[in-house]
Design a protein around this motif. Structure first.
Motif, PDB file in Angstrom:
ATOM      1  N   PRO A   1       0.831  -1.194   0.000  1.00  0.00           N
ATOM      2  CA  PRO A   1       0.000   0.000   0.000  1.00  0.00           C
ATOM      3  C   PRO A   1       0.872   1.252   0.000  1.00  0.00           C
ATOM      4  CG  PRO A   1       0.011  -0.990   2.177  1.00  0.00           C
ATOM      5  CD  PRO A   1       0.724  -1.920   1.249  1.00  0.00           C
ATOM      6  N   PRO A   2       0.335   2.332  -0.485  1.00  0.00           N
ATOM      7  CA  PRO A   2       1.143   3.562  -0.514  1.00  0.00           C
ATOM      8  C   PRO A   2       1.410   4.060   0.918  1.00  0.00           C
ATOM      9  CG  PRO A   2      -1.100   4.026  -1.184  1.00  0.00           C
ATOM     10  CD  PRO A   2      -0.987   2.539  -1.063  1.00  0.00           C
ATOM     11  N   VAL A   3       2.590   4.613   1.123  1.00  0.00           N
ATOM     12  CA  VAL A   3       2.989   5.126   2.432  1.00  0.00           C
ATOM     13  C   VAL A   3       2.578   6.587   2.517  1.00  0.00           C
ATOM     14  CG1 VAL A   3       4.950   5.571   3.960  1.00  0.00           C
ATOM     15  CG2 VAL A   3       4.933   3.544   2.498  1.00  0.00           C
ATOM     16  N   ASP A   4       1.870   6.902   3.629  1.00  0.00           N
ATOM     17  CA  ASP A   4       1.478   8.300   3.832  1.00  0.00           C
ATOM     18  C   ASP A   4       2.701   9.113   4.211  1.00  0.00           C
ATOM     19  OD1 ASP A   4      -1.181   7.673   3.376  1.00  0.00           O
ATOM     20  OD2 ASP A   4      -1.602   7.301   5.506  1.00  0.00           O
ATOM     21  N   PRO A   5       2.751  10.319   3.744  1.00  0.00           N
ATOM     22  CA  PRO A   5       3.886  11.159   4.131  1.00  0.00           C
ATOM     23  C   PRO A   5       3.794  11.459   5.637  1.00  0.00           C
ATOM     24  CG  PRO A   5       2.281  12.448   2.905  1.00  0.00           C
ATOM     25  CD  PRO A   5       1.830  11.013   2.862  1.00  0.00           C
ATOM     26  N   PRO A   6       4.929  11.663   6.304  1.00  0.00           N
ATOM     27  CA  PRO A   6       4.889  11.950   7.741  1.00  0.00           C
ATOM     28  C   PRO A   6       4.107  13.232   8.018  1.00  0.00           C
ATOM     29  CG  PRO A   6       7.084  12.359   6.872  1.00  0.00           C
ATOM     30  CD  PRO A   6       6.288  11.722   5.781  1.00  0.00           C
ATOM     31  N   VAL A   7       3.408  13.201   9.129  1.00  0.00           N
ATOM     32  CA  VAL A   7       2.606  14.353   9.520  1.00  0.00           C
ATOM     33  C   VAL A   7       3.538  15.404  10.112  1.00  0.00           C
ATOM     34  CG1 VAL A   7       0.740  15.148  11.017  1.00  0.00           C
ATOM     35  CG2 VAL A   7       0.631  12.882   9.982  1.00  0.00           C
ATOM     36  N   ARG A   8       3.489  16.563   9.569  1.00  0.00           N
ATOM     37  CA  ARG A   8       4.327  17.653  10.040  1.00  0.00           C
ATOM     38  C   ARG A   8       3.488  18.537  10.954  1.00  0.00           C
ATOM     39  NH1 ARG A   8       9.619  16.725   8.836  1.00  0.00           N
ATOM     40  NH2 ARG A   8       9.768  15.867   6.761  1.00  0.00           N
ATOM     41  N   LEU A   9       3.992  18.765  12.148  1.00  0.00           N
ATOM     42  CA  LEU A   9       3.294  19.630  13.095  1.00  0.00           C
ATOM     43  C   LEU A   9       3.863  21.034  13.011  1.00  0.00           C
ATOM     44  CD1 LEU A   9       3.167  17.312  16.224  1.00  0.00           C
ATOM     45  CD2 LEU A   9       1.328  17.769  14.615  1.00  0.00           C
ATOM     46  N   ARG A  10       2.989  21.981  13.222  1.00  0.00           N
ATOM     47  CA  ARG A  10       3.467  23.366  13.270  1.00  0.00           C
ATOM     48  C   ARG A  10       4.214  23.570  14.590  1.00  0.00           C
ATOM     49  NH1 ARG A  10      -1.749  26.704  12.300  1.00  0.00           N
ATOM     50  NH2 ARG A  10      -2.798  24.768  12.784  1.00  0.00           N
ATOM     51  N   PRO A  11       5.077  24.539  14.651  1.00  0.00           N
ATOM     52  CA  PRO A  11       5.885  24.743  15.861  1.00  0.00           C
ATOM     53  C   PRO A  11       5.051  24.941  17.132  1.00  0.00           C
ATOM     54  CG  PRO A  11       6.799  26.026  14.070  1.00  0.00           C
ATOM     55  CD  PRO A  11       5.515  25.441  13.572  1.00  0.00           C
ATOM     56  N   ILE A  12       3.937  25.632  17.022  1.00  0.00           N
ATOM     57  CA  ILE A  12       3.108  25.872  18.213  1.00  0.00           C
ATOM     58  C   ILE A  12       2.472  24.558  18.673  1.00  0.00           C
ATOM     59  CG2 ILE A  12       1.035  27.034  19.049  1.00  0.00           C
ATOM     60  CD1 ILE A  12       1.816  29.416  17.324  1.00  0.00           C
ATOM     61  N   GLU A  13       2.013  23.721  17.736  1.00  0.00           N
ATOM     62  CA  GLU A  13       1.441  22.426  18.104  1.00  0.00           C
ATOM     63  C   GLU A  13       2.505  21.532  18.727  1.00  0.00           C
ATOM     64  OE1 GLU A  13      -0.048  21.058  14.409  1.00  0.00           O
ATOM     65  OE2 GLU A  13      -2.016  21.980  14.669  1.00  0.00           O
ATOM     66  N   LEU A  14       3.697  21.554  18.174  1.00  0.00           N
ATOM     67  CA  LEU A  14       4.791  20.755  18.713  1.00  0.00           C
ATOM     68  C   LEU A  14       5.150  21.214  20.122  1.00  0.00           C
ATOM     69  CD1 LEU A  14       6.822  18.523  18.134  1.00  0.00           C
ATOM     70  CD2 LEU A  14       8.357  20.255  17.211  1.00  0.00           C
ATOM     71  N   ALA A  15       5.218  22.509  20.343  1.00  0.00           N
ATOM     72  CA  ALA A  15       5.536  23.037  21.671  1.00  0.00           C
ATOM     73  C   ALA A  15       4.444  22.653  22.670  1.00  0.00           C
ATOM     74  CB  ALA A  15       5.693  24.554  21.606  1.00  0.00           C
ATOM     75  N   GLY A  16       3.199  22.686  22.240  1.00  0.00           N
ATOM     76  CA  GLY A  16       2.095  22.292  23.122  1.00  0.00           C
ATOM     77  C   GLY A  16       2.210  20.827  23.531  1.00  0.00           C
ATOM     78  N   ARG A  17       2.572  19.977  22.580  1.00  0.00           N
ATOM     79  CA  ARG A  17       2.723  18.556  22.901  1.00  0.00           C
ATOM     80  C   ARG A  17       3.908  18.313  23.831  1.00  0.00           C
ATOM     81  NH1 ARG A  17       1.051  14.771  17.799  1.00  0.00           N
ATOM     82  NH2 ARG A  17      -1.034  15.633  17.531  1.00  0.00           N
ATOM     83  N   VAL A  18       4.989  19.061  23.616  1.00  0.00           N
ATOM     84  CA  VAL A  18       6.157  18.932  24.491  1.00  0.00           C
ATOM     85  C   VAL A  18       5.805  19.367  25.902  1.00  0.00           C
ATOM     86  CG1 VAL A  18       8.462  19.877  24.964  1.00  0.00           C
ATOM     87  CG2 VAL A  18       7.878  19.103  22.659  1.00  0.00           C
ATOM     88  N   ILE A  19       5.095  20.468  26.037  1.00  0.00           N
ATOM     89  CA  ILE A  19       4.691  20.958  27.361  1.00  0.00           C
ATOM     90  C   ILE A  19       3.764  19.952  28.035  1.00  0.00           C
ATOM     91  CG2 ILE A  19       3.340  22.748  28.542  1.00  0.00           C
ATOM     92  CD1 ILE A  19       4.543  24.741  26.503  1.00  0.00           C
ATOM     93  N   LEU A  20       2.849  19.387  27.278  1.00  0.00           N
ATOM     94  CA  LEU A  20       1.928  18.397  27.832  1.00  0.00           C
ATOM     95  C   LEU A  20       2.698  17.150  28.300  1.00  0.00           C
ATOM     96  CD1 LEU A  20      -1.047  17.668  28.337  1.00  0.00           C
ATOM     97  CD2 LEU A  20      -1.059  16.619  26.074  1.00  0.00           C
ATOM     98  N   ALA A  21       3.647  16.702  27.506  1.00  0.00           N
ATOM     99  CA  ALA A  21       4.449  15.537  27.885  1.00  0.00           C
ATOM    100  C   ALA A  21       5.269  15.826  29.144  1.00  0.00           C
ATOM    101  CB  ALA A  21       5.362  15.132  26.738  1.00  0.00           C
TER     102      ALA A  21
END
Length: 97
Positions: free
Chosen positions: A12-32
């Motif tokens: 099956p075709p491989v989906d491209p990796p999901v790229r997070l915006r910097p603010i979303e990434l920072a939010g996930r880091v803070i949550l972790a």
């Protein structure tokens, strides 16, 4: 061999990796980080509870041991001790006459 290879379906075709915006990434880091700090605090709380429980157990067992020792001492028969004879410091002079 070529015939067998033609029966294998294509992957099956491989989906491209999901790229997070910097603010979303920072939010996930803070949550972790928040979850990590919360886990460390919970572990410290459990450890403090265990230390407190052990301290109470030691205190109760030592109090019980002291009470048992007092009861054993109180249960011993009491004897009246005889007064000790005093040894004179100087011998009296003998009357030879």
């Amino acid at each position: 061999m070529n015939e067998l290879a033609s029966r294998i379906p294509p992957p099956p075709p491989v989906d491209p990796p999901v790229r997070l915006r910097p603010i979303e990434l920072a939010g996930r880091v803070i949550l972790a980080c928040g979850w990590g700090i919360g886990a460390i605090a919970a572990a410290a709380l459990v450890l403090a509870g265990a230390v407190a429980a052990a301290t109470v157990a030691v205190a109760l067992s030592s109090a019980r041991g002291v009470t048992g020792a007092r009861e054993r001492v109180a249960a011993r028969p009491r004897t009246i001790s005889a007064p000790t004879a005093e040894i004179p410091t100087a011998l009296p002079e003998l009357d030879l006459g």
